[in-house]
Design a protein around this motif. Structure first.
Motif, PDB file in Angstrom:
ATOM      1  N   ILE A 137       0.854  -1.191   0.000  1.00 46.15           N
ATOM      2  CA  ILE A 137       0.000   0.000   0.000  1.00 46.15           C
ATOM      3  C   ILE A 137       0.885   1.235   0.000  1.00 46.15           C
ATOM      4  N   SER A 138       0.517   2.222  -0.822  1.00 45.06           N
ATOM      5  CA  SER A 138       1.215   3.517  -0.873  1.00 45.06           C
ATOM      6  C   SER A 138       0.199   4.614  -0.603  1.00 45.06           C
ATOM      7  N   PRO A 139       0.603   5.666   0.143  1.00 44.11           N
ATOM      8  CA  PRO A 139      -0.360   6.728   0.482  1.00 44.11           C
ATOM      9  C   PRO A 139      -0.718   7.596  -0.718  1.00 44.11           C
ATOM     10  N   GLN A 140       0.157   7.679  -1.676  1.00 45.11           N
ATOM     11  CA  GLN A 140      -0.060   8.566  -2.812  1.00 45.11           C
ATOM     12  C   GLN A 140      -0.357   7.749  -4.073  1.00 45.11           C
ATOM     13  N   GLN A 141      -1.011   8.400  -5.006  1.00 50.95           N
ATOM     14  CA  GLN A 141      -1.260   7.784  -6.312  1.00 50.95           C
ATOM     15  C   GLN A 141       0.053   7.661  -7.077  1.00 50.95           C
ATOM     16  N   PRO A 142       0.401   6.477  -7.543  1.00 57.22           N
ATOM     17  CA  PRO A 142       1.648   6.317  -8.315  1.00 57.22           C
ATOM     18  C   PRO A 142       1.517   7.020  -9.669  1.00 57.22           C
ATOM     19  N   LEU A 186      -8.202   2.808  -2.802  1.00 53.25           N
ATOM     20  CA  LEU A 186      -9.109   2.283  -1.790  1.00 53.25           C
ATOM     21  C   LEU A 186     -10.021   3.393  -1.269  1.00 53.25           C
ATOM     22  N   ASP A 187     -11.001   2.987  -0.450  1.00 53.37           N
ATOM     23  CA  ASP A 187     -11.958   3.959   0.055  1.00 53.37           C
ATOM     24  C   ASP A 187     -11.314   4.977   0.974  1.00 53.37           C
ATOM     25  N   ASN A 188     -10.242   4.623   1.685  1.00 52.68           N
ATOM     26  CA  ASN A 188      -9.580   5.536   2.620  1.00 52.68           C
ATOM     27  C   ASN A 188      -8.591   6.468   1.933  1.00 52.68           C
ATOM     28  N   GLY A 189      -8.497   6.421   0.623  1.00 51.57           N
ATOM     29  CA  GLY A 189      -7.606   7.310  -0.115  1.00 51.57           C
ATOM     30  C   GLY A 189      -6.245   6.712  -0.429  1.00 51.57           C
ATOM     31  N   ALA A 190      -5.879   5.620   0.254  1.00 53.03           N
ATOM     32  CA  ALA A 190      -4.602   4.966  -0.059  1.00 53.03           C
ATOM     33  C   ALA A 190      -4.740   4.160  -1.357  1.00 53.03           C
TER      34      ALA A 190
END
Length: 484
Positions: A83-88, A177-181
């Motif tokens: 999982i990455s917090p930002q959009q690749p 995902l729904d949480n933004g990750a």
């Protein structure tokens, strides 16, 4: 190309069948292997998308505290999740990260054994080999691009970002995902299966064996009547009576047998008609010749009477000789196997008992399939010519490559080299006095050559050091009886 092919029909059929099998199987394997590769890639892609979609839904319904453990246990030998917090955004950088994730070893779920034995260090990371293989592909970080994956193209109702990691089965996926990750997934698996596997080789061997058996059956079915036709043609060429060939089998074989039977019937009918015609002529000539002989008896001039009787006798002798010559060509004597050396030796002994200077010098014992009476007459003509013109005859029998020779030598003056063929013409004589005691009627050599050629051989004349050398050559042919 023809020299490379086997000589027998069965071997050629097998070679052609196997060549056709190899070509068809080769093309079939290439097509099947390409189709198989495409099917595997499509199946792997569908499974990868379905697994990623299922994991995304599971992460959205579970607490974030267990996400790390879920990602680790969801990984397989060919798949990694993180999982990455930002959009690749940078596709090249994400591709490098994917290969790093694939190179990481799977988590150990069992307790290590105490006191491990020292040994060679083995890299247990399954992605290491794939990393090296993938780096060798034509896809580079500069050429890789994100592909937008619409909702209808995969199980979730939201878009995703997709890329191919390499030219083999290597794929990457990123979904929000729904949480933004963002859930990241990477898959890489090398196709090492070769189309020339053991099953393929076994299948090819079984198919080749079956086709070879079929080719042998077909070739034998064709070659058997062809061999029968060749043997019948050889026998017919030697003047033997050949039973009609079976007119059965495929159209080509049946038509060939029918044509041979028709040809044999026409030849026999022609010979019989000619023989009957000559016999009729000879019979019809006897009546006027008898009348001439009776009228000559009433001639008062003795000298004229003698000349007339001699001329009538000469005509009658030539007529009888011509009839004998024609009958010899149309002979129906049965062919059988005889000891050739014994036949020649007995002939020489008979002539010697009659006062002729004939000597049989020996020869190997040879069994020959022939018409003994006709062959004996041919040899007798040659020996009598040698005694008449060369004072004496020396006869021997010898084996030659593929045949046998009966050699008759004399001590006479020989014949001119330009007339060695002309002397075989009917009624041709080197001695022109027309005296039957010194020159005969000129049919001896003609009859000898006719008989020899009916046996598939020939008669040759040549001048030796001290006389004439006559050779009657006969072929043994295939399948002749073995020498005793």
């Amino acid at each position: 190309m023809t020299r490379l092919l086997p000589r027998s029909l069965a071997a050629r059929f097998i070679a052609v069948f196997l060549l056709a099998l190899a070509l068809s199987q080769g093309v079939g394997f290439l097509i099947a292997w390409e189709d198989r590769g495409q099917a595997l890639r499509a199946q792997a892609k569908a499974e990868f998308l379905s697994r990623t979609a299922s994991l995304a839904l599971l992460l959205e319904t579970t607490p974030s505290a267990v996400h790390t453990d879920m990602l680790q246990v969801s990984g397989t030998a060919y798949t990694r999740f993180w999982i990455s917090p930002q959009q690749p955004m940078d596709a090249g950088r994400w591709r490098k990260e994917a290969w790093v994730q694939l190179a990481k070893p799977l988590p150990t779920l069992h307790k290590p054994q105490p006191d491990p034995q020292p040994g060679p260090v083995v890299d247990s990371a399954p992605g290491t080999a794939m990393l090296g293989a993938a780096n060798a592909t034509t896809v580079t970080d500069d050429t890789v691009r994100w592909l937008d994956l619409p909702p209808h193209a995969w199980p979730l109702s939201r878009p995703a970002k997709f890329m191919y990691l390499d030219t083999a089965i290597g794929m990457g996926l990123a979904v929000r995902l729904d949480n933004g990750a963002w859930l990241n997934a990477a898959f890489a698996k090398s196709l090492q299966n070769s189309p020339w596997a053991s099953q393929t080789a076994l299948s090819l061997a079984v198919t080749a064996a079956v086709l070879s058996g079929i080719a042998v059956i077909i070739a034998r079915g064709i070659a058997r009547p062809m061999r029968r036709l060749a043997a019948a043609a050889e026998q017919l060429g030697r003047g033997e009576t050949v039973p009609p060939l079976p007119e059965s089998g495929p159209d080509d074989i049946r038509q060939t047998a029918e044509a041979f039977n028709r040809m044999q019937a026409r030849l026999q009918r022609f010979v019989h008609d000619r023989t009957r015609m000559l016999a009729a002529i000879g019979h019809d000539l006897r009546t006027p010749l008898t009348s001439l002989r009776l009228r000559a008896e009433f001639v008062t001039d003795p000298e004229l009477q003698e000349k007339m009787l001699n001329t009538i006798a000469e005509i009658q002798t030539m007529t009888e000789a011509a009839l004998a010559f024609a009958r010899e060509e149309a002979t129906v004597e049965e062919t059988r196997t005889v000891d050739l050396s014994a036949l020649v030796e007995s002939l020489c002994d008979d002539l010697a008992d009659l006062g002729s200077d004939v000597r049989f010098t020996g020869g190997t014992r040879i069994s020959l399939r022939c018409r003994p009476d006709a062959l004996r007459r041919a040899i007798r003509n040659l020996v009598e010519n040698a005694v008449r013109y060369g004072e004496r005859a020396r006869v021997r029998v010898g084996r030659e490559p593929g045949g046998v020779e009966i050699v008759v030598e004399d001590d006479g003056p020989g014949i001119p080299a330009d007339q060695t063929e002309q002397v075989f013409a009917p009624f041709f004589r080197l001695e022109h006095s027309r005296n039957r005691e010194t020159g005969g009627v000129g049919l001896g050599l003609s009859i000898a050559r006719t008989i020899a050629r009916h046996h598939g051989g020939d008669v040759r004349l040549s001048n030796g050091d001290g006389g004439l050398r006559a050779v009657l050559a006969l072929p043994l042919g295939k399948g002749h009886p073995a020498d005793a």
